[in-house]
Design a protein around this motif. Structure first.
Motif, PDB file in Angstrom:
ATOM      1  N   PHE A   1     122.502 -63.281  -4.684  1.00 48.20           N
ATOM      2  CA  PHE A   1     122.335 -61.926  -4.160  1.00 48.20           C
ATOM      3  C   PHE A   1     122.460 -61.920  -2.637  1.00 48.20           C
ATOM      4  O   PHE A   1     123.020 -60.983  -2.055  1.00 48.20           O
ATOM      5  CB  PHE A   1     120.985 -61.348  -4.598  1.00 48.20           C
ATOM      6  CG  PHE A   1     120.850 -61.238  -6.091  1.00 48.20           C
ATOM      7  CD1 PHE A   1     121.416 -60.177  -6.774  1.00 48.20           C
ATOM      8  CD2 PHE A   1     120.173 -62.210  -6.809  1.00 48.20           C
ATOM      9  CE1 PHE A   1     121.310 -60.076  -8.152  1.00 48.20           C
ATOM     10  CE2 PHE A   1     120.056 -62.119  -8.194  1.00 48.20           C
ATOM     11  CZ  PHE A   1     120.633 -61.051  -8.868  1.00 48.20           C
TER      12      PHE A   1
ATOM     13  N   ASP B   1     118.368 -54.377   2.250  1.00 50.51           N
ATOM     14  CA  ASP B   1     119.459 -54.266   1.268  1.00 50.51           C
ATOM     15  C   ASP B   1     119.327 -55.342   0.193  1.00 50.51           C
ATOM     16  O   ASP B   1     119.545 -55.089  -0.984  1.00 50.51           O
ATOM     17  CB  ASP B   1     120.828 -54.388   1.954  1.00 50.51           C
ATOM     18  CG  ASP B   1     121.115 -53.230   2.888  1.00 50.51           C
ATOM     19  OD1 ASP B   1     120.626 -52.116   2.627  1.00 50.51           O
ATOM     20  OD2 ASP B   1     121.834 -53.437   3.886  1.00 50.51           O
ATOM     21  N   LEU B   2     118.970 -56.547   0.617  1.00 56.12           N
ATOM     22  CA  LEU B   2     118.764 -57.634  -0.337  1.00 56.12           C
ATOM     23  C   LEU B   2     117.615 -57.315  -1.281  1.00 56.12           C
ATOM     24  O   LEU B   2     117.724 -57.496  -2.493  1.00 56.12           O
ATOM     25  CB  LEU B   2     118.473 -58.944   0.402  1.00 56.12           C
ATOM     26  CG  LEU B   2     118.000 -60.098  -0.487  1.00 56.12           C
ATOM     27  CD1 LEU B   2     119.115 -60.553  -1.426  1.00 56.12           C
ATOM     28  CD2 LEU B   2     117.476 -61.248   0.361  1.00 56.12           C
TER      29      LEU B   2
ATOM     30  N   GLN C   1     126.306 -56.380   4.275  1.00 57.38           N
ATOM     31  CA  GLN C   1     124.976 -55.760   4.201  1.00 57.38           C
ATOM     32  C   GLN C   1     123.995 -56.780   4.759  1.00 57.38           C
ATOM     33  O   GLN C   1     123.476 -57.617   4.030  1.00 57.38           O
ATOM     34  CB  GLN C   1     124.621 -55.407   2.749  1.00 57.38           C
ATOM     35  CG  GLN C   1     125.512 -54.360   2.144  1.00 57.38           C
ATOM     36  CD  GLN C   1     125.149 -54.087   0.691  1.00 57.38           C
ATOM     37  OE1 GLN C   1     124.577 -54.918  -0.003  1.00 57.38           O
ATOM     38  NE2 GLN C   1     125.500 -52.905   0.225  1.00 57.38           N
TER      39      GLN C   1
ATOM     40  N   CYS D   1     125.312 -59.918  -0.508  1.00 54.46           N
ATOM     41  CA  CYS D   1     125.004 -59.035   0.634  1.00 54.46           C
ATOM     42  C   CYS D   1     125.835 -59.422   1.851  1.00 54.46           C
ATOM     43  O   CYS D   1     126.401 -58.571   2.529  1.00 54.46           O
ATOM     44  CB  CYS D   1     123.519 -59.091   0.982  1.00 54.46           C
ATOM     45  SG  CYS D   1     122.454 -58.154  -0.123  1.00 54.46           S
TER      46      CYS D   1
ATOM     47  N   GLN E   1     116.490 -54.680  -2.448  1.00 55.39           N
ATOM     48  CA  GLN E   1     116.820 -53.706  -3.495  1.00 55.39           C
ATOM     49  C   GLN E   1     117.491 -54.361  -4.692  1.00 55.39           C
ATOM     50  O   GLN E   1     117.503 -53.802  -5.782  1.00 55.39           O
ATOM     51  CB  GLN E   1     117.712 -52.602  -2.924  1.00 55.39           C
ATOM     52  CG  GLN E   1     116.989 -51.731  -1.922  1.00 55.39           C
ATOM     53  CD  GLN E   1     117.905 -50.723  -1.242  1.00 55.39           C
ATOM     54  OE1 GLN E   1     119.100 -50.662  -1.511  1.00 55.39           O
ATOM     55  NE2 GLN E   1     117.335 -49.925  -0.367  1.00 55.39           N
ATOM     56  N   LYS E   2     118.031 -55.554  -4.518  1.00 54.67           N
ATOM     57  CA  LYS E   2     118.738 -56.255  -5.592  1.00 54.67           C
ATOM     58  C   LYS E   2     117.851 -57.256  -6.329  1.00 54.67           C
ATOM     59  O   LYS E   2     118.256 -57.820  -7.335  1.00 54.67           O
ATOM     60  CB  LYS E   2     119.959 -56.990  -5.014  1.00 54.67           C
ATOM     61  CG  LYS E   2     120.961 -56.097  -4.308  1.00 54.67           C
ATOM     62  CD  LYS E   2     122.029 -56.931  -3.626  1.00 54.67           C
ATOM     63  CE  LYS E   2     122.877 -56.144  -2.671  1.00 54.67           C
ATOM     64  NZ  LYS E   2     123.853 -55.299  -3.267  1.00 54.67           N
ATOM     65  N   LEU E   3     116.650 -57.528  -5.785  1.00 52.92           N
ATOM     66  CA  LEU E   3     115.787 -58.573  -6.325  1.00 52.92           C
ATOM     67  C   LEU E   3     114.584 -58.009  -7.060  1.00 52.92           C
ATOM     68  O   LEU E   3     114.198 -56.860  -6.850  1.00 52.92           O
ATOM     69  CB  LEU E   3     115.271 -59.460  -5.172  1.00 52.92           C
ATOM     70  CG  LEU E   3     116.300 -60.163  -4.301  1.00 52.92           C
ATOM     71  CD1 LEU E   3     115.596 -60.955  -3.206  1.00 52.92           C
ATOM     72  CD2 LEU E   3     117.203 -61.068  -5.122  1.00 52.92           C
ATOM     73  N   GLN E   4     113.975 -58.865  -7.891  1.00 51.45           N
ATOM     74  CA  GLN E   4     112.666 -58.565  -8.465  1.00 51.45           C
ATOM     75  C   GLN E   4     111.636 -58.976  -7.404  1.00 51.45           C
ATOM     76  O   GLN E   4     111.468 -60.166  -7.137  1.00 51.45           O
ATOM     77  CB  GLN E   4     112.441 -59.373  -9.753  1.00 51.45           C
ATOM     78  CG  GLN E   4     113.341 -58.972 -10.885  1.00 51.45           C
ATOM     79  CD  GLN E   4     113.018 -57.579 -11.390  1.00 51.45           C
ATOM     80  OE1 GLN E   4     111.863 -57.178 -11.467  1.00 51.45           O
ATOM     81  NE2 GLN E   4     114.053 -56.835 -11.723  1.00 51.45           N
TER      82      GLN E   4
ATOM     83  N   SER F   1     117.625 -66.144  -5.829  1.00 53.21           N
ATOM     84  CA  SER F   1     118.074 -65.017  -5.003  1.00 53.21           C
ATOM     85  C   SER F   1     119.333 -65.361  -4.201  1.00 53.21           C
ATOM     86  O   SER F   1     119.958 -64.474  -3.620  1.00 53.21           O
ATOM     87  CB  SER F   1     116.957 -64.548  -4.059  1.00 53.21           C
ATOM     88  OG  SER F   1     116.566 -65.573  -3.182  1.00 53.21           O
TER      89      SER F   1
ATOM     90  N   GLU G   1     129.412 -58.431   1.518  1.00 51.37           N
ATOM     91  CA  GLU G   1     129.585 -56.973   1.599  1.00 51.37           C
ATOM     92  C   GLU G   1     129.147 -56.412   2.956  1.00 51.37           C
ATOM     93  O   GLU G   1     129.039 -55.194   3.118  1.00 51.37           O
ATOM     94  CB  GLU G   1     128.782 -56.307   0.473  1.00 51.37           C
ATOM     95  CG  GLU G   1     129.289 -56.670  -0.913  1.00 51.37           C
ATOM     96  CD  GLU G   1     128.264 -56.404  -2.016  1.00 51.37           C
ATOM     97  OE1 GLU G   1     127.275 -55.698  -1.775  1.00 51.37           O
ATOM     98  OE2 GLU G   1     128.475 -56.930  -3.128  1.00 51.37           O
TER      99      GLU G   1
END
Length: 193
Positions: free
Chosen positions: A142, A156-157, A151, A146, A159-162, A139, A149
């Motif tokens: 990611f 917010d993080l 974020q 964040c 939302q990008k991970l499994q 991770s 950006e």
């Protein structure tokens, strides 16, 4: 499975009125209540500069400030710093203001680690608990994205991970185990939870 425990103790503690990590409760600082309940292995503390002398006086060896390029960017900066400075497969991240967390909960949470998940997040009383969770090293890119950006919210993080969400029923948590101490009045006088 190689896990590093990460205690996040770098917040401003504005509502509390003093650094929460060093606040004495039942004869020891809040962070020690948390530290005693973590997984076996190394524990690192991500701290605020003003707390470095306190942690040093308590004999803590692995106390770091947020990486300079992300200093002041909240909990994600702390997680990023721990991953940058200490190699591990998984990181058990725990806020310093959760003195009622139990080792059994950390152990159950770690049992959900797998190659199919980047993060293992408890869901307690309808709320995700991303600052009492496990994050896989994969991770890190990611988290870096964040931060670049701007974020800074952990949501917010996520939302990008499994993400593998673990319910309170699966964890068998106690009623106040995930209660954050934000004000002095959040700490029971008699120590009972």
């Amino acid at each position: 499975m190689h896990v590093v425990n990460v205690i996040l103790a770098g917040g401003a503690s504005r509502r509390f009125g003093e650094p929460k990590a060093s606040h004495m409760y039942q004869g020891k600082p809040l962070y020690e209540h948390v530290k005693e309940q973590l997984l076996e292995g190394q524990t690192v503390i991500i701290s605020h500069p003003s707390l470095l002398p306190f942690f040093k006086a308590r004999g803590e060896q692995s106390v770091w400030l947020d990486d300079e390029e992300v200093r002041g960017c909240g909990p994600l900066a702390g997680i990023y710093t721990a991953m940058q400075k200490q190699e591990a497969e998984w990181y058990l991240v725990m806020a310093c203001d959760m003195p009622f967390i139990r080792k059994e909960t950390a152990e159950v949470l770690s049992s959900y680690c797998s190659e199919h998940a980047d993060a293992i997040i408890p869901l307690v009383q309808g709320r995700l608990q991303p600052l009492s969770a496990l994050y896989h090293r994969r991770s890190l890119p990611f988290i870096r994205a964040c931060l670049k950006e701007n974020q800074f919210a952990v949501k917010d993080l996520l939302q990008k991970l499994q993400v593998r969400i673990v319910s309170e029923e699966e964890l068998n948590v106690t009623s106040n185990e995930f209660r954050n101490i934000n004000k002095r009045s959040d700490l029971p006088e008699n120590g009972m939870i």
